[in-house]
Design a protein around this motif. Structure first.
Motif, PDB file in Angstrom:
ATOM      1  N   MET A 236      42.630  38.802  29.377  1.00 53.98           N
ATOM      2  CA  MET A 236      42.211  39.602  28.226  1.00 53.98           C
ATOM      3  C   MET A 236      43.050  39.282  26.995  1.00 53.98           C
ATOM      4  O   MET A 236      42.555  39.258  25.869  1.00 53.98           O
ATOM      5  CB  MET A 236      42.333  41.090  28.578  1.00 53.98           C
ATOM      6  N   SER A 237      44.333  39.019  27.221  1.00 53.64           N
ATOM      7  CA  SER A 237      45.238  38.787  26.091  1.00 53.64           C
ATOM      8  C   SER A 237      45.574  37.315  25.871  1.00 53.64           C
ATOM      9  O   SER A 237      46.225  36.963  24.889  1.00 53.64           O
ATOM     10  CB  SER A 237      46.540  39.569  26.319  1.00 53.64           C
ATOM     11  N   GLY A 238      45.171  36.442  26.817  1.00 54.82           N
ATOM     12  CA  GLY A 238      45.497  35.024  26.697  1.00 54.82           C
ATOM     13  C   GLY A 238      46.960  34.745  26.964  1.00 54.82           C
ATOM     14  O   GLY A 238      47.566  33.883  26.329  1.00 54.82           O
ATOM     15  N   SER A 239      47.534  35.456  27.911  1.00 49.20           N
ATOM     16  CA  SER A 239      48.948  35.269  28.253  1.00 49.20           C
ATOM     17  C   SER A 239      49.084  34.336  29.449  1.00 49.20           C
ATOM     18  O   SER A 239      48.794  34.711  30.585  1.00 49.20           O
ATOM     19  CB  SER A 239      49.589  36.620  28.575  1.00 49.20           C
ATOM     20  N   GLY A 240      49.481  33.098  29.189  1.00 51.05           N
ATOM     21  CA  GLY A 240      49.669  32.125  30.263  1.00 51.05           C
ATOM     22  C   GLY A 240      48.392  31.435  30.689  1.00 51.05           C
ATOM     23  O   GLY A 240      48.421  30.512  31.501  1.00 51.05           O
ATOM     24  N   VAL A 241      47.264  31.916  30.201  1.00 49.66           N
ATOM     25  CA  VAL A 241      45.954  31.329  30.488  1.00 49.66           C
ATOM     26  C   VAL A 241      45.135  31.366  29.198  1.00 49.66           C
ATOM     27  O   VAL A 241      45.471  32.087  28.260  1.00 49.66           O
ATOM     28  CB  VAL A 241      45.199  32.106  31.597  1.00 49.66           C
ATOM     29  N   LYS A 242      44.047  30.597  29.164  1.00 50.07           N
ATOM     30  CA  LYS A 242      43.159  30.648  28.012  1.00 50.07           C
ATOM     31  C   LYS A 242      42.424  31.978  28.012  1.00 50.07           C
ATOM     32  O   LYS A 242      41.906  32.419  29.037  1.00 50.07           O
ATOM     33  CB  LYS A 242      42.151  29.492  28.062  1.00 50.07           C
ATOM     34  N   GLU A 243      42.397  32.638  26.867  1.00 48.56           N
ATOM     35  CA  GLU A 243      41.729  33.939  26.765  1.00 48.56           C
ATOM     36  C   GLU A 243      40.281  33.828  27.232  1.00 48.56           C
ATOM     37  O   GLU A 243      39.537  32.944  26.828  1.00 48.56           O
ATOM     38  CB  GLU A 243      41.779  34.425  25.321  1.00 48.56           C
ATOM     39  N   ASP A 244      39.902  34.727  28.129  1.00 53.01           N
ATOM     40  CA  ASP A 244      38.551  34.707  28.685  1.00 53.01           C
ATOM     41  C   ASP A 244      38.185  36.153  29.031  1.00 53.01           C
ATOM     42  O   ASP A 244      38.519  36.661  30.097  1.00 53.01           O
ATOM     43  CB  ASP A 244      38.517  33.824  29.936  1.00 53.01           C
ATOM     44  N   MET A 245      37.493  36.803  28.110  1.00 51.22           N
ATOM     45  CA  MET A 245      37.192  38.213  28.267  1.00 51.22           C
ATOM     46  C   MET A 245      36.294  38.493  29.478  1.00 51.22           C
ATOM     47  O   MET A 245      36.499  39.453  30.212  1.00 51.22           O
ATOM     48  CB  MET A 245      36.528  38.738  26.998  1.00 51.22           C
ATOM     49  N   LYS A 246      35.309  37.631  29.692  1.00 55.36           N
ATOM     50  CA  LYS A 246      34.401  37.847  30.823  1.00 55.36           C
ATOM     51  C   LYS A 246      35.129  37.688  32.145  1.00 55.36           C
ATOM     52  O   LYS A 246      34.878  38.434  33.098  1.00 55.36           O
ATOM     53  CB  LYS A 246      33.220  36.878  30.739  1.00 55.36           C
ATOM     54  N   ARG A 247      36.015  36.719  32.204  1.00 56.65           N
ATOM     55  CA  ARG A 247      36.813  36.525  33.421  1.00 56.65           C
ATOM     56  C   ARG A 247      37.683  37.755  33.659  1.00 56.65           C
ATOM     57  O   ARG A 247      37.823  38.219  34.794  1.00 56.65           O
ATOM     58  CB  ARG A 247      37.682  35.272  33.266  1.00 56.65           C
ATOM     59  N   ALA A 248      38.243  38.302  32.602  1.00 57.30           N
ATOM     60  CA  ALA A 248      39.070  39.499  32.721  1.00 57.30           C
ATOM     61  C   ALA A 248      38.268  40.648  33.296  1.00 57.30           C
ATOM     62  O   ALA A 248      38.706  41.340  34.232  1.00 57.30           O
ATOM     63  CB  ALA A 248      39.642  39.881  31.364  1.00 57.30           C
ATOM     64  N   VAL A 249      37.075  40.863  32.761  1.00 54.04           N
ATOM     65  CA  VAL A 249      36.221  41.957  33.231  1.00 54.04           C
ATOM     66  C   VAL A 249      35.874  41.778  34.704  1.00 54.04           C
ATOM     67  O   VAL A 249      35.877  42.736  35.487  1.00 54.04           O
ATOM     68  CB  VAL A 249      34.936  42.045  32.377  1.00 54.04           C
ATOM     69  N   GLY A 250      35.594  40.542  35.098  1.00 54.59           N
ATOM     70  CA  GLY A 250      35.280  40.269  36.497  1.00 54.59           C
ATOM     71  C   GLY A 250      36.435  40.624  37.421  1.00 54.59           C
ATOM     72  O   GLY A 250      36.224  41.149  38.525  1.00 54.59           O
ATOM     73  N   LEU A 251      37.643  40.347  36.968  1.00 57.03           N
ATOM     74  CA  LEU A 251      38.821  40.667  37.773  1.00 57.03           C
ATOM     75  C   LEU A 251      39.047  42.176  37.846  1.00 57.03           C
ATOM     76  O   LEU A 251      39.385  42.710  38.905  1.00 57.03           O
ATOM     77  CB  LEU A 251      40.043  39.968  37.192  1.00 57.03           C
ATOM     78  N   PHE A 252      38.841  42.869  36.738  1.00 58.32           N
ATOM     79  CA  PHE A 252      38.964  44.328  36.757  1.00 58.32           C
ATOM     80  C   PHE A 252      37.937  44.936  37.709  1.00 58.32           C
ATOM     81  O   PHE A 252      38.232  45.857  38.460  1.00 58.32           O
ATOM     82  CB  PHE A 252      38.757  44.909  35.349  1.00 58.32           C
ATOM     83  N   GLU A 253      36.727  44.395  37.657  1.00 59.20           N
ATOM     84  CA  GLU A 253      35.658  44.909  38.511  1.00 59.20           C
ATOM     85  C   GLU A 253      35.984  44.672  39.990  1.00 59.20           C
ATOM     86  O   GLU A 253      35.754  45.552  40.837  1.00 59.20           O
ATOM     87  CB  GLU A 253      34.324  44.251  38.153  1.00 59.20           C
ATOM     88  N   LYS A 254      36.510  43.504  40.279  1.00 61.85           N
ATOM     89  CA  LYS A 254      36.885  43.193  41.663  1.00 61.85           C
ATOM     90  C   LYS A 254      37.928  44.186  42.163  1.00 61.85           C
ATOM     91  O   LYS A 254      37.827  44.709  43.276  1.00 61.85           O
ATOM     92  CB  LYS A 254      37.440  41.770  41.735  1.00 61.85           C
ATOM     93  N   ALA A 255      38.931  44.473  41.322  1.00 60.69           N
ATOM     94  CA  ALA A 255      39.991  45.403  41.715  1.00 60.69           C
ATOM     95  C   ALA A 255      39.450  46.815  41.862  1.00 60.69           C
ATOM     96  O   ALA A 255      39.786  47.530  42.816  1.00 60.69           O
ATOM     97  CB  ALA A 255      41.114  45.369  40.679  1.00 60.69           C
ATOM     98  N   CYS A 256      38.600  47.227  40.936  1.00 62.83           N
ATOM     99  CA  CYS A 256      38.029  48.568  40.999  1.00 62.83           C
ATOM    100  C   CYS A 256      37.151  48.731  42.228  1.00 62.83           C
ATOM    101  O   CYS A 256      37.232  49.748  42.936  1.00 62.83           O
ATOM    102  CB  CYS A 256      37.223  48.850  39.731  1.00 62.83           C
ATOM    103  N   ASP A 257      36.314  47.741  42.514  1.00 63.09           N
ATOM    104  CA  ASP A 257      35.428  47.804  43.685  1.00 63.09           C
ATOM    105  C   ASP A 257      36.223  47.905  44.983  1.00 63.09           C
ATOM    106  O   ASP A 257      35.744  48.460  45.976  1.00 63.09           O
ATOM    107  CB  ASP A 257      34.517  46.580  43.737  1.00 63.09           C
TER     108      ASP A 257
END
Length: 311
Positions: A236-257
């Motif tokens: 989400m913030s581009g810290s250590g990786v290229k910023e990728d908002m959709k990838r961030a959302v997918g990871l949040f969803e995985k954790a929430c699920d």
């Protein structure tokens, strides 16, 4: 006070969020090993690819738990350390037998004396927390070191956590990081997660966002949902990786699920702000409530604020 160690740039909400979830995540540890086994099994089911639906197994009923506990007791009586260990776990949680911390510790000791490493870790946990035995941080550390020396990744992680918290020893973040690395190398996802946080924060090691992201990815891929969640904030913030908002959302969803409250909070904030997904206040509120229902205070605060402001 801990700092997130993640630059936020366009997404100021990520900073406070990362801090809150880091604090939550650091409590998810091998010091909760008996409960973690069931949780890990459940998480693995939820991570199954969506395109390959699997038949849901019915939860184990009390009658079956009693049967399993009885079988483990018979095996333990015959001298099987695995049976003693499993019965110790059941006694710690009251699964099929009466909940009895003292009996659990005694069973762990019986199995540990026969070389069962998980039982030694269990006894170390009991000693660290004073559960069924006298609280003894030095004894706990000795047991964790014993198992670590025998190549137990859980044991190495617990040694690292002991030094990170300063439980019965001087707090030593550098030493903690070395044991987290041993745990990670040995296959403990929690070790990779904790080492990733260390590199994100510069705690005991030189701050290195790229290395942090690599380790958090490793932890996430191995099923550590805290790793997935914090990795999401990195994308989400581009810290250590290229910023990728959709990838961030997918990871949040995985954790929430998988039942991680912090993941639901992060996913809700993404929907609230329209970061990586279309803005959806109602979806955000539902996710905040889900996180709150898991008992996570910041999610409850977010849900209350969203209800009051109508956004």
């Amino acid at each position: 006070m801990l700092r997130s160690g993640i630059e936020t740039r366009r997404h100021p909400w990520a900073l406070g969020l990362t801090l809150a979830v880091m604090l939550l995540g650091t409590r998810s540890s091998a010091l909760e090993a008996p409960k973690a086994e069931a949780a890990k099994a459940q998480a693995s089911k939820k991570e199954a690819p969506k395109e390959v639906p699997k038949k849901q197994e019915a939860p184990i009923g009390q009658e079956e738990r009693v049967r399993i506990a009885g079988l483990n007791e018979k095996n333990c009586t015959k001298g099987d350390p695995e049976g003693c260990y499993k019965l110790g776990v059941a006694s710690a949680q009251g699964l099929g037998v009466a909940k009895d911390a003292a009996r659990s510790a005694s069973l762990f000791k019986k199995a540990c004396d026969k070389g069962h490493l998980d039982a030694c870790n269990g006894l170390g946990i009991a000693s660290a927390q004073g559960m069924g035995v006298k609280q003894d941080s030095k004894q706990a550390l000795a047991l964790f070191e014993k198992t670590c020396n025998a190549k137990s990744a859980k044991g190495c992680f617990n040694v690292g956590l002991t030094y990170a918290r300063g439980n019965g020893v001087p707090r030593d973040l550098a030493r903690a990081a070395t044991f987290y690395e041993k745990a990670c190398t040995g296959g403990a996802a929690t070790g990779c997660f904790s080492l990733g946080l260390a590199y994100a924060e510069g705690n005991g090691v030189a701050k290195n966002p790229e290395r942090a992201a690599t380790l958090l990815t490793q932890a996430c891929d191995a099923g550590d949902m805290n790793g997935c969640n914090i990795l999401g904030t990195s994308y989400m913030s581009g810290s250590g990786v290229k910023e990728d908002m959709k990838r961030a959302v997918g990871l949040f969803e995985k954790a929430c699920d998988a039942g991680l409250a912090g993941g639901c909070l992060n996913l809700g904030l993404a929907y609230q702000h329209g970061d990586g997904v279309a803005k959806n206040p109602e979806r955000a509120k539902a996710l905040f409530k889900k996180g709150c229902d898991f008992g996570f205070g910041p999610a409850c605060d977010a849900h209350r604020d969203a209800a009051e402001t109508g956004r």
